[in-house]
Design a protein around this motif. Sequence first.
Motif, mmCIF file in Angstrom:
data_model
loop_
_atom_site.group_PDB
_atom_site.id
_atom_site.type_symbol
_atom_site.label_atom_id
_atom_site.label_comp_id
_atom_site.label_asym_id
_atom_site.label_seq_id
_atom_site.Cartn_x
_atom_site.Cartn_y
_atom_site.Cartn_z
ATOM 1 N N GLY A 1 0.895 -1.256 0.097
ATOM 2 C CA GLY A 1 -0.123 0.080 0.131
ATOM 3 C C GLY A 1 0.852 1.166 -0.053
ATOM 4 O O GLY A 1 2.002 1.211 -0.255
ATOM 5 N N THR A 2 0.135 2.431 0.415
ATOM 6 C CA THR A 2 1.279 3.534 0.441
ATOM 7 C C THR A 2 1.198 4.103 2.029
ATOM 8 O O THR A 2 -0.046 4.176 2.645
ATOM 9 N N ALA A 3 2.189 4.560 2.412
ATOM 10 C CA ALA A 3 2.777 4.851 3.729
ATOM 11 C C ALA A 3 2.739 6.817 3.484
ATOM 12 O O ALA A 3 2.767 7.378 4.332
ATOM 13 N N THR A 4 2.630 6.908 2.347
ATOM 14 C CA THR A 4 3.053 8.404 2.034
ATOM 15 C C THR A 4 2.264 9.584 2.857
ATOM 16 O O THR A 4 3.049 10.431 3.296
ATOM 17 N N PRO A 5 0.956 9.541 3.071
ATOM 18 C CA PRO A 5 0.472 10.720 3.958
ATOM 19 C C PRO A 5 1.022 10.488 5.321
ATOM 20 O O PRO A 5 0.756 11.502 6.054
ATOM 21 N N TYR A 6 1.472 9.458 5.890
ATOM 22 C CA TYR A 6 2.194 9.458 7.171
ATOM 23 C C TYR A 6 3.579 9.551 7.324
ATOM 24 O O TYR A 6 4.268 9.263 8.487
ATOM 25 N N TYR A 7 4.344 9.944 6.237
ATOM 26 C CA TYR A 7 5.747 10.298 6.434
ATOM 27 C C TYR A 7 5.995 11.482 7.232
ATOM 28 O O TYR A 7 5.169 12.344 7.334
ATOM 29 N N VAL A 8 7.155 11.356 8.109
ATOM 30 C CA VAL A 8 7.258 12.466 8.894
ATOM 31 C C VAL A 8 9.010 12.516 8.772
ATOM 32 O O VAL A 8 9.592 11.778 8.178
ATOM 33 N N GLU A 9 9.331 13.628 9.424
ATOM 34 C CA GLU A 9 10.956 13.925 9.297
ATOM 35 C C GLU A 9 11.785 12.999 10.164
ATOM 36 O O GLU A 9 12.627 12.441 9.594
ATOM 37 N N LYS A 10 11.248 12.628 11.332
ATOM 38 C CA LYS A 10 11.495 11.949 12.203
ATOM 39 C C LYS A 10 10.727 11.067 12.999
ATOM 40 O O LYS A 10 9.641 11.416 13.184
ATOM 41 N N GLY A 11 10.767 9.783 13.028
ATOM 42 C CA GLY A 11 9.839 8.607 13.524
ATOM 43 C C GLY A 11 10.248 7.319 13.586
ATOM 44 O O GLY A 11 11.531 7.144 14.048
ATOM 45 N N HIS A 12 9.318 6.524 13.265
ATOM 46 C CA HIS A 12 9.576 5.186 13.253
ATOM 47 C C HIS A 12 10.011 4.805 11.743
ATOM 48 O O HIS A 12 9.608 5.156 10.837
ATOM 49 N N PHE A 13 11.271 3.741 11.686
ATOM 50 C CA PHE A 13 11.795 3.516 10.678
ATOM 51 C C PHE A 13 11.186 2.761 9.658
ATOM 52 O O PHE A 13 10.461 1.894 10.098
ATOM 53 N N TYR A 14 11.082 2.870 8.555
ATOM 54 C CA TYR A 14 9.969 2.367 7.557
ATOM 55 C C TYR A 14 10.936 1.744 6.357
ATOM 56 O O TYR A 14 11.938 2.458 5.767
ATOM 57 N N LEU A 15 11.200 0.587 6.604
ATOM 58 C CA LEU A 15 12.130 -0.266 6.116
ATOM 59 C C LEU A 15 11.727 -0.661 4.511
ATOM 60 O O LEU A 15 10.532 -1.138 4.305
ATOM 61 N N GLU A 16 12.512 -0.091 3.678
ATOM 62 C CA GLU A 16 12.148 -0.378 2.133
ATOM 63 C C GLU A 16 13.357 -1.403 1.545
ATOM 64 O O GLU A 16 14.351 -1.598 2.062
ATOM 65 N N SER A 17 13.049 -1.841 0.499
ATOM 66 C CA SER A 17 13.852 -2.842 -0.329
ATOM 67 C C SER A 17 15.206 -2.156 -0.489
ATOM 68 O O SER A 17 16.221 -2.954 -0.584
ATOM 69 N N ASN A 18 15.245 -0.974 -1.014
ATOM 70 C CA ASN A 18 16.578 -0.255 -1.132
ATOM 71 C C ASN A 18 17.427 -0.105 0.085
ATOM 72 O O ASN A 18 18.656 0.150 0.112
ATOM 73 N N ASN A 19 17.012 -0.493 1.403
ATOM 74 C CA ASN A 19 17.641 -0.438 2.638
ATOM 75 C C ASN A 19 18.417 -1.818 2.975
ATOM 76 O O ASN A 19 18.975 -1.832 3.759
ATOM 77 N N VAL A 20 18.034 -2.780 2.002
ATOM 78 C CA VAL A 20 18.641 -4.089 2.113
ATOM 79 C C VAL A 20 19.542 -4.582 1.182
ATOM 80 O O VAL A 20 19.237 -4.707 -0.012
ATOM 81 N N LYS A 21 20.803 -4.621 1.675
ATOM 82 C CA LYS A 21 21.850 -4.898 0.520
ATOM 83 C C LYS A 21 23.030 -5.864 1.167
ATOM 84 O O LYS A 21 23.464 -5.261 2.402
ATOM 85 N N ASP A 22 23.479 -6.468 0.533
ATOM 86 C CA ASP A 22 24.847 -7.378 0.936
ATOM 87 C C ASP A 22 24.720 -7.924 2.277
ATOM 88 O O ASP A 22 25.561 -7.931 3.272
ATOM 89 N N GLY A 23 23.367 -8.329 2.698
ATOM 90 C CA GLY A 23 23.454 -9.074 4.253
ATOM 91 C C GLY A 23 23.186 -7.989 5.210
ATOM 92 O O GLY A 23 22.879 -8.486 6.584
ATOM 93 N N GLN A 24 23.060 -6.768 5.126
ATOM 94 C CA GLN A 24 23.120 -5.838 5.975
ATOM 95 C C GLN A 24 21.747 -4.833 5.825
ATOM 96 O O GLN A 24 21.306 -4.718 4.336
ATOM 97 N N ILE A 25 21.244 -4.170 6.861
ATOM 98 C CA ILE A 25 20.368 -3.016 6.610
ATOM 99 C C ILE A 25 21.179 -1.605 6.548
ATOM 100 O O ILE A 25 21.821 -1.495 7.475
ATOM 101 N N ASN A 26 21.099 -1.036 5.650
ATOM 102 C CA ASN A 26 21.764 0.394 5.295
ATOM 103 C C ASN A 26 20.770 1.460 5.374
ATOM 104 O O ASN A 26 19.592 1.248 5.436
ATOM 105 N N HIS A 27 21.533 2.834 6.004
ATOM 106 C CA HIS A 27 20.455 3.695 6.235
ATOM 107 C C HIS A 27 20.735 4.892 5.311
ATOM 108 O O HIS A 27 20.554 6.038 5.636
ATOM 109 N N LYS A 28 21.141 4.750 4.186
ATOM 110 C CA LYS A 28 21.526 5.690 3.087
ATOM 111 C C LYS A 28 20.235 6.382 2.737
ATOM 112 O O LYS A 28 20.506 7.665 2.477
#
Length: 228
Positions: free
Chosen positions: A29-56
């Motif tokens: 679905g979409t969480a766009t209306p609930y996006y905030v500058e700082k809050g709970h981390f919303y994990l996306e596929s581009n955060n998962v690479k090479d066996g780790q979670i990155n925060h780029k």
Amino acid sequence: MCKNCFFTLFWEQRKLSDIYNDIGNAFVGTATPYYVEKGHFYLESNNVKDGQINHKTEVFINDKFYEMQKAKWLHTGDMVMVQSGHVGHAAVIPKELNCLAAHALIMFRNPKVKIEPYFLNYQYQTNNAKKKIENITTGNTIKHILASDMQEFGVDVALYREQEKIAKYFRNLDNLITLHQRKIIYILKEVFIWIILIKRVVLKKPLSLSYRIMVGRKRLLSILQNRI
């Protein structure tokens, strides 16, 4: 297995559905209306690479949306795997990171048996596992894998104490690589510069590329022994 031996001779192969109670798709679905500058981390596929979670790239959601999706929280020790694009890239939810996963991720939660998640994570990074995952992907331009396919996916399972030791060894190795990454890059750069300049600075005449590489290797070993 002998009393004082650490590693067993054989590992048992088991389906992931025998290990996890919950193998399924992440929030769709979409969480766009609930996006905030700082809050709970919303994990996306581009955060998962090479066996780790990155925060780029980081996306955060507010408390309201976090509570709405409470049933799909990911907690420490749960796993996620990219299911489209960079298929098969997996990561363990690290300590004290509770988050909600976005689409294009498969979630592995609520283990049925005692399992070391990092042991499985490193297993996914082997060539054998990558080939097995590739064989069950679909799609031509963009590869895709289904959560139902991963339920039948077979992994090799060692005794739990073996899993812990293996996972600890590779995690320490990862930490060491991260710690020295900048230093290694700097040293390699220095060596390459030295190789390029050697024919002018040292002997002031052209040298073959193979000779410069050979000398560069010796130079690299000497620097590494002195600096790391």
